[in-house]
Design an enzyme around this catalytic site. Structure first.
Site, PDB file in Angstrom:
ATOM      1  N   GLU A 141       0.967  -1.142  -0.133  1.00  0.00           N
ATOM      2  CA  GLU A 141       0.076   0.016   0.064  1.00  0.00           C
ATOM      3  C   GLU A 141       0.882   1.288   0.078  1.00  0.00           C
ATOM      4  O   GLU A 141       0.407   2.234  -0.456  1.00  0.00           O
ATOM      5  CB  GLU A 141      -0.833  -0.066   1.146  1.00  0.00           C
ATOM      6  N   HIS A 157       6.459 -27.073  -0.882  1.00  0.00           N
ATOM      7  CA  HIS A 157       5.761 -28.168  -1.529  1.00  0.00           C
ATOM      8  C   HIS A 157       4.646 -27.721  -2.460  1.00  0.00           C
ATOM      9  O   HIS A 157       3.864 -28.580  -2.991  1.00  0.00           O
ATOM     10  CB  HIS A 157       5.226 -29.236  -0.624  1.00  0.00           C
ATOM     11  N   LYS A 159     -14.027   1.681  -3.795  1.00  0.00           N
ATOM     12  CA  LYS A 159     -15.147   2.084  -2.891  1.00  0.00           C
ATOM     13  C   LYS A 159     -16.093   3.050  -3.715  1.00  0.00           C
ATOM     14  O   LYS A 159     -17.349   2.913  -3.483  1.00  0.00           O
ATOM     15  CB  LYS A 159     -14.456   3.087  -1.762  1.00  0.00           C
TER      16      LYS A 159
HETATM   17  O1  PA5 Z   1      -3.029   1.889   5.928  1.00  0.00           O
HETATM   18  C1  PA5 Z   1      -4.256   2.205   5.766  1.00  0.00           C
HETATM   19  O2  PA5 Z   1      -4.527   3.538   5.996  1.00  0.00           O
HETATM   20  C2  PA5 Z   1      -5.307   1.498   5.714  1.00  0.00           C
HETATM   21  O3  PA5 Z   1      -5.111   0.111   5.401  1.00  0.00           O
HETATM   22  C3  PA5 Z   1      -6.299   1.449   6.811  1.00  0.00           C
HETATM   23  O4  PA5 Z   1      -5.824   0.974   7.826  1.00  0.00           O
HETATM   24  C4  PA5 Z   1      -7.683   0.676   6.248  1.00  0.00           C
HETATM   25  O5  PA5 Z   1      -8.181   0.927   5.053  1.00  0.00           O
HETATM   26  C5  PA5 Z   1      -8.645   0.956   7.534  1.00  0.00           C
HETATM   27  O6  PA5 Z   1      -8.953   2.336   7.711  1.00  0.00           O
HETATM   28  P1  PA5 Z   1      -9.654   2.841   8.984  1.00  0.00           P
HETATM   29  O7  PA5 Z   1      -8.747   2.542  10.135  1.00  0.00           O
HETATM   30  O8  PA5 Z   1      -9.818   4.058   8.340  1.00  0.00           O
HETATM   31  O9  PA5 Z   1     -10.927   1.998   9.015  1.00  0.00           O
END
Ligand code: PA5
Length: 418
Positions: free
Chosen positions: A271, A292, A406
Site C-alpha cells: 500500500e 511443496h 469504494k
Molecule cells: O493503511 C491504511 O491507511 C489502510 O489500510 C487502513 O488502515 C484501512 O483502510 C482501515 O482504515 P480505517 O482505520 O480508517 O478504518
C-alpha cells in the site's frame, strides 16, 4: 538488533550502491517533513497516560470477558493479529475474535457463532471511523452486546480506537460514552501497530507491550544513530532490485507463526509503494510448507523475483527426532533437533534459489521470538518501507488507489453522494 545481509553484486556496483546510500539523509529529511511522520519517534514519544489506560482496559477486559471482538480492517487489524500469532496466542482468559475485515456473511456468522453465550467486549478500530467493513460488523456486534447486557453496560464494554477529533465512530463514542483510544493524526493505518490500534488487543492477549515498545525504541535509536543503518541498506537494495526488473519480493519464513506477520508486511509495502504504476509486488511464503507448492515456481518460474528470508537467531531445540526402528529410513536424523533440520532446510533452500535458480536472496535476522524483538522488527520494516518508497519517488503515506473500488461500490449500493 535487526540484522540485514545481502550480496547486492547482482544488481548494483559498490559505487552505485554507495552513491545511493549517500542520498539516505535527504530521504530522512523528506520523511520528517511529512505530516504523516508521527510513527518515526513514536516508540520514544508515545502517550504514557494512554498507555496506562490501555493496560487498565486490558485488565478489565480479562476480568469480565471470555472474548474480545476486534473489529477493523487493513492497518486497523493486521499488526496486532500478527504480533499475537507470532508470540503464541492469548495467554489470559480473553480470546480474540476478529471481525470486520471482509464483507463475507459466512465469516461474520462464524464469528457470532463462536461467541455463543460467552461474555464479551468489543474493540472497534477505525481511524476514519467510516470504513464500511468495520462499520457493518460493528453494528451487528453492538446489537448483540446491547441484547445481552442492555444499553448502559454495553457502552462500558465497547472500546473505540479512532481519530481524536472527528469521524462517525468518534462522534458515536462521545455520544454513547465508550472508552476512547486515539489513532494520532500524524500516523496512517499501516504505520499504526505501535499505537493503541495494536497495543490494546495485544495487551488483552497478554503481550508484554512495554518490552515491545522498548524493542522498537532500541531499533529506532540504532537506525537513527547509523543514518538509516541496515533499514536503509534494505531499502536501497530493494530500489536496485526494482530497477533491475526484480518486481516481486517474496518474504520467506520458516516459522508458520509468521503467516500474519507476512500479511502485515505485505500491506505495509504494497500500500505504501504500489502507486503511479510503480512498486515491488510483495508476496510471501511459509517454508518448508510452501516449498511443496510455490517452491516449484520459485525455483524455475519467471525470473522477476527476489527473496527476503526472515530468520530468527534463537531456535527452540526441545523437539528431537526419536531413536528407534530404522524401517522409515530416518536413522540418519535420529537425535537431531527439529530446529536444526529446519535450519539445514533453510540453508539448502537459499542455496538452491540463489545459486541454482538465479534468485537474489536477502536475509533479515531477529534475535528471538519475543515482544522486544518483534517491536524491533515492526520498526525496522516501517522505516525501511518509508525509505524504500521515498527512494523510488513515491509518497509512502497515501493510498489513492484504495478509493477506486469504494467509489464504484458506493455508487452501486446507492450511498448518498455517490
Ligand atoms: O493503511 C491504511 O491507511 C489502510 O489500510 C487502513 O488502515 C484501512 O483502510 C482501515 O482504515 P480505517 O482505520 O480508517 O478504518
Amino acid at each position: 538488533m535487526i540484522n540485514f545481509k545481502c550480496n547486492y553484486g547482482r544488481v548494483a556496483t559498490v559505487e552505485a550502491f554507495g552513491a545511493e546510500m549517500e542520498r539516505v539523509p535527504s530521504y530522512f529529511e523528506e520523511l520528517k517533513k511529512s505530516p504523516m511522520s508521527g510513527w518515526m519517534d513514536l516508540p520514544e514519544s508515545y502517550d504514557h497516560e494512554e498507555f496506562a489506560r490501555i493496560k487498565e482496559a486490558a485488565e478489565k477486559i480479562n476480568g469480565d470477558s471470555d472474548y474480545l471482538v476486534c473489529i477493523g480492517i487493513g492497518g486497523s487489524y493486521l499488526g496486532h493479529r500478527a504480533a499475537i500469532e507470532v508470540l503464541g496466542g492469548e495467554s489470559g482468559r480473553t480470546r480474540l475474535i476478529y471481525a470486520g475485515n471482509s464483507l463475507s456473511a459466512r465469516e461474520l456468522k462464524k464469528a457470532v457463532a463462536q461467541l455463543g453465550e460467552a461474555d464479551f467486549s468489543i474493540n472497534v478500530i477505525s481511524k476514519s471511523g467510516t470504513t464500511t467493513e468495520t462499520a457493518v460488523a460493528f453494528r451487528v456486534f453492538r446489537e448483540k452486546l446491547i441484547e445481552k447486557y442492555g444499553e448502559a453496560e454495553a457502552a462500558q464494554r465497547i472500546y473505540a480506537t479512532t481519530d481524536a477529533n472527528q469521524g462517525a465512530l468518534h462522534d458515536e463514542a462521545i455520544n454513547r460514552g465508550y472508552q476512547r483510544f486515539v489513532v494520532p493524526d500524524n500516523i496512517g493505518g499501516r504505520f499504526s501497530v505501535l499505537t493503541a490500534v495494536g497495543l490494546l488487543p495485544m495487551a488483552v492477549a497478554g503481550v508484554d507491550i512495554e518490552s515491545l515498545m522498548m524493542g522498537a525504541n532500541e531499533e529506532r535509536e540504532d537506525i537513527l544513530d547509523a543514518n538509516g543503518g541496515r533499514a536503509a541498506e534494505y531499502a536501497i537494495v530493494r530500489k536496485f532490485m526494482n530497477d533491475a526488473g526484480r518486481r516481486v519480493e517474496v518474504m520467506a519464513n520458516f516459522e508458520p507463526c509468521f503467516a500474519y506477520f507476512n500479511e502485515w508486511w505485505k500491506q505495509l509495502f504494497g500500500e505504501s509503494e504500489g502507486k503511479e504504476n510503480r512498486g515491488i509486488f510483495p508476496a510471501s511464503v511459509i517454508d518448508t510448507t510452501d516449498l511443496h507448492s510455490m517452491g516449484q515456481y520459485l525455483q524455475e518460474g519467471a525470473r522477476d523475483i527476489f527473496e527476503t528470508v526472515l530468520e530468527i537467531e534463537e531456535d527452540d531445540e526441545s523437539v528431537v527426532v526419536p531413536e528407534g526402528d530404522d524401517g522409515d529410513g530416518l536413522g540418519y536424523l535420529a537425535g537431531h533437533s527439529l530446529a536444526s533440520i529446519n535450519r539445514v532446510a533453510k540453508e539448502a533452500t537459499i542455496g538452491a534459489h540463489r545459486d541454482d535458480g538465479d534468485i537474489p536472496v536477502l536475509r533479515i535476522t531477529a534475535p528471538r521470538i519475543d515482544a522486544e524483538s518483534l517491536g524491533a522488527l515492526f520498526y525496522f520494516f516501517e522505516m525501511s518501507c518509508a525509505l524504500s518508497a521515498t527512494a523510488q519517488g513515491v509518497n509512502p503515506f497515501d493510498q489513492p488507489g484504495v478509493e477506486a473500488y469504494k467509489r464504484r461500490m458506493f455508487k452501486l449500493l446507492g450511498k448518498p453522494g455517490f
